[in-house]
Design an enzyme around this catalytic site. Structure first.
Site, PDB file in Angstrom:
ATOM      1  N   ASN A   1       0.852  -1.188   0.000  1.00 34.64           N
ATOM      2  CA  ASN A   1       0.000   0.000   0.000  1.00 34.64           C
ATOM      3  C   ASN A   1       0.888   1.238   0.000  1.00 34.64           C
ATOM      4  OD1 ASN A   1      -2.943  -0.960   0.342  1.00 34.64           O
ATOM      5  ND2 ASN A   1      -1.798  -2.186   1.836  1.00 34.64           N
ATOM      6  N   GLU A   2       1.193   1.700  -1.196  1.00 40.16           N
ATOM      7  CA  GLU A   2       2.132   2.792  -1.401  1.00 40.16           C
ATOM      8  C   GLU A   2       1.523   4.138  -0.995  1.00 40.16           C
ATOM      9  OE1 GLU A   2       5.029   2.083  -1.842  1.00 40.16           O
ATOM     10  OE2 GLU A   2       5.461   0.709  -3.476  1.00 40.16           O
ATOM     11  N   PRO A   3       2.342   5.195  -0.929  1.00 39.99           N
ATOM     12  CA  PRO A   3       1.816   6.529  -0.595  1.00 39.99           C
ATOM     13  C   PRO A   3       0.598   6.881  -1.441  1.00 39.99           C
ATOM     14  CG  PRO A   3       4.200   6.592  -0.655  1.00 39.99           C
ATOM     15  CD  PRO A   3       3.807   5.214  -1.111  1.00 39.99           C
TER      16      PRO A   3
END
Length: 665
Positions: free
Chosen positions: A154-156
């Site tokens: 879950n990236e930025p």
């Protein structure tokens, strides 16, 4: 009170304690679910961090009968696209590191597929979520954390409502994975990951982080407000989430780094030094110029009260720091020394300055290179040497065909090699010899002999892959044999826990286990750090000054490692060459010392020293000998001043004038 800035429960444990604690907790979850007559549902993670937990679970299954037959597992993520049998796949990782060693039914294992057609991904992700819900949710979710603060992938920008889906990978994440894939260009650009909401639905969550390189993002995740740019901050809203950190990963937390800011502390000499250095850097004054107001305005009134006023306190800390500085004349002489270097360049990168000085102090030195370092050689380097061998054979009429057969076989393999594929034995061997020749050339820069280089080739490293085996009895035996043969009075080891593939940590473990079995007198242990960080001045026991010429010679020794120059295969998050990092780090340490008001040097290396497991006791310098800030004194008044000083402070002589805490020559 001291934890008031932390928005989520945090436990700080040693690395092996984290593994045993969480393995015991997972075992408890499994047994409780079995007692209730239902399956235990586990959410599992990959990467280097959970390996210790999985090894302990395997041991518990083997030795204690821990039963996994009624466990259902869901993995967080998988690269896309990714074949399940690929050396890089999380499917393969989980089976090699856990599943094939326990009795979990194959049908109970759930890992997002990386090999399905793109048009089927969305439906499969929805089915993944439905299967979790159908089992009543995840009982225990294990997490790591990426340098972007991601949990799962879950990236930025990932929303708190996000569910299992296909996601584009952040540049930082792909760069961090480059070591596993032998180059950033080989890292997939996408992955399938459970979402933030999927993770938050778990009944219990444990996030684990180890190593200095995670410290900065951990502080943000624990102390900052929930932020879509740092997905791990969402765990603050979970009713049963805990962060499990080793001391290195916890180093930037306020209660660890500056505990006096958040509550009362029990003052020790080490904490006093840390606090005064912090204050000096915060207000931009040298130590001897700090006043009562500075202490009171920066949460240090209790420290000030111990000394009555700023003057005596400043003097105590100033003297303690001066005592750490050791030039050539104050370093060991005529001692038996073993330098353990995890890879065949860590010696010159991390301690080339002191190694040069120790050699010229007539110490009996052996440099023990613990691993071959062969996976860190680019294939194009091998091609260059194969071309040389062919030309060499032609020029000297070595025409029996063996050279051509060998080079041809290796060239054919390299032409057909897939990214990350394990090298054939011949290629592994030539890569090993490349690293060995470079290591010998490196220490010869200091005038050392080639027979002072010892190549241990510890078996744990010899997998041909980035992921290594656990340290085993044979690794310890080889290390112990060297100790017994050389009977060192001093041992140097890598205390750097930030290397991107964990080899330094494992090599340190091998040395410590061997020392525990060593029959001789316990040697003094000097810890150096690697290519990623330096010991802070406040933590270091010994500061070794380097002149401009000495730093240049150290950099020349680093140049000898041609296979690691220009672009190293495993650079971590720093794109600079190793010599550039060293130059900035060593000169940066000297600048810090200068700003604190101590003598000005061109560059400095830092070391932590332990004798019989205890910190080194350094000889202090009397305040009267140092004089007032404007006192004129010779460099020889300072322990270690001289050999590493600026031009004009060469040898153990030279004159220094301190003006307002700034030393000039």
């Amino acid at each position: 009170m001291a934890q008031s800035r932390e928005r989520v429960p945090v436990q700080i444990l040693e690395h092996d304690q984290i593994a045993s604690t969480l393995a015991q907790r997972i075992a408890s979850v499994i047994r409780s679910a079995n007692a209730a007559g239902r399956p235990a549902v586990l959410g599992l993670a990959t990467g280097s961090t959970p390996i210790g937990i999985y090894r302990e679970l395997i041991r518990m299954h083997r030795d204690e009968g821990l039963d996994f037959s009624n466990v259902v597992s869901f993995n967080l993520d998988e690269y896309y696209p990714m074949a399940p049998d690929s050396i890089h796949s999380y499917h393969r990782y989980m089976w090699e590191n856990l599943f094939e060693h326990i009795n979990i039914p194959r049908e109970n294992v759930n890992i997002p597929p990386g090999d399905i057609p793109r048009e089927q991904v969305e439906a499969h992700c929805a089915g993944y979520e439905e299967k979790i819900r159908g089992l009543g949710g995840i009982d225990f979710q294990l997490l790591g954390i990426g340098k972007t603060g991601h949990i799962g992938f879950n990236e930025p920008g990932s929303g708190v409502e996000s569910r299992t889906r296909l996601i584009a990978l952040d540049t930082v994440t792909r760069r961090d994975a480059a070591a596993d894939f032998f180059g950033e260009d080989n890292v997939p650009t996408e992955a399938i990951t459970m979402g933030v909401a999927s993770i938050l639905d778990a009944k219990e969550v444990a996030l684990i982080a180890t190593g200095e390189h995670k410290a900065s993002v951990i502080r943000r995740a624990v102390e900052d407000e929930p932020d879509p740019d740092v997905a791990a901050t969402y765990l603050q809203t979970h009713p049963n989430a805990t962060f499990y950190l080793d001391p290195a990963a916890a180093a930037e937390l306020t209660r660890v780094k500056t505990p006096w800011v958040v509550g009362e502390v029990r003052w020790t000499r080490e904490l006093e030094i840390r606090a005064v250095i912090w204050l000096s850097e915060s207000v931009g004054k040298s130590i001897l110029r700090l006043d009562n107001y500075d202490y009171r305005e920066h949460h240090l009134s209790s420290l000030l009260a111990r000394y009555g006023s700023a003057g005596p306190l400043n003097g105590e800390v100033f003297n303690a720091l001066i005592s750490k500085i050791r030039g050539k004349s104050k370093l060991p002489q005529g001692k038996r020394i073993v330098v353990f270097s995890p890879h065949p360049d860590d010696d010159v990168i991390s301690m080339g300055g002191i190694l040069n000085k120790l050699h010229h102090n007539d110490n009996d030195i052996v440099v023990a290179y613990q691993t071959s370092g062969n996976i860190a050689v680019f294939d194009h380097e091998v091609r260059r040497y194969l071309d040389f061998l062919n030309r060499f054979g032609h020029d000297f009429d070595l025409g029996d065909g063996r050279i051509e057969d060998l080079t041809g076989r290796m060239s054919k393999f390299l032409d057909e090699k897939h990214p990350g594929q394990v090298d054939i034995p011949e290629v592994q061997q030539i890569k090993q010899r490349i690293r060995e020749a470079e290591a010998v050339s490196g220490i010869e820069t200091f005038g050392m002999r080639k027979d002072q280089a010892c190549f241990l080739k510890l078996p744990f490293y010899q997998t041909g892959k980035v992921r290594k085996d656990a340290i085993g009895p044979e690794d310890v035996r080889i290390t112990l044999e060297l100790l017994e043969d050389h009977k060192p009075e001093i041992v140097f080891v890598a205390g750097d826990l930030s290397d991107p593939h964990g080899t330094h940590r494992m090599c340190l473990d091998a040395v410590m286990r061997a020392l525990a079995e060593y029959s001789g007198d316990a040697p003094e242990v000097w810890y150096y750090r690697g290519a990623w960080q330096e010991w802070p001045v406040s933590e270091a026991d010994v500061l070794v000054p380097l002149s401009e010429d000495e730093l240049s010679k150290k950099i020349l020794a680093i140049y000898k490692h041609q296979s690691q120059k220009d672009k190293a295969p495993f650079p971590g998050q720093d794109d600079r060459e190793f010599w550039q990092r060293v130059e900035e780090r060593n000169m940066g340490t000297a600048r810090i010392v200068d700003r604190l008001g101590l003598p000005e040097y061109f560059a400095m290396e830092a070391y932590v020293v332990r004798r019989n497991g205890k910190p080194l006791e350094v000889e202090t310098v009397s305040t009267s000998a140092l004089g007032a800030p404007s006192h004129r004194r010779r460099a020889s008044d300072f322990p270690g001043a001289g050999a590493g000083a600026q031009p004009g402070l060469q040898g153990d002589a030279g004159e220094v004038t301190e003006l307002g805490g700034q030393t000039t020559t």
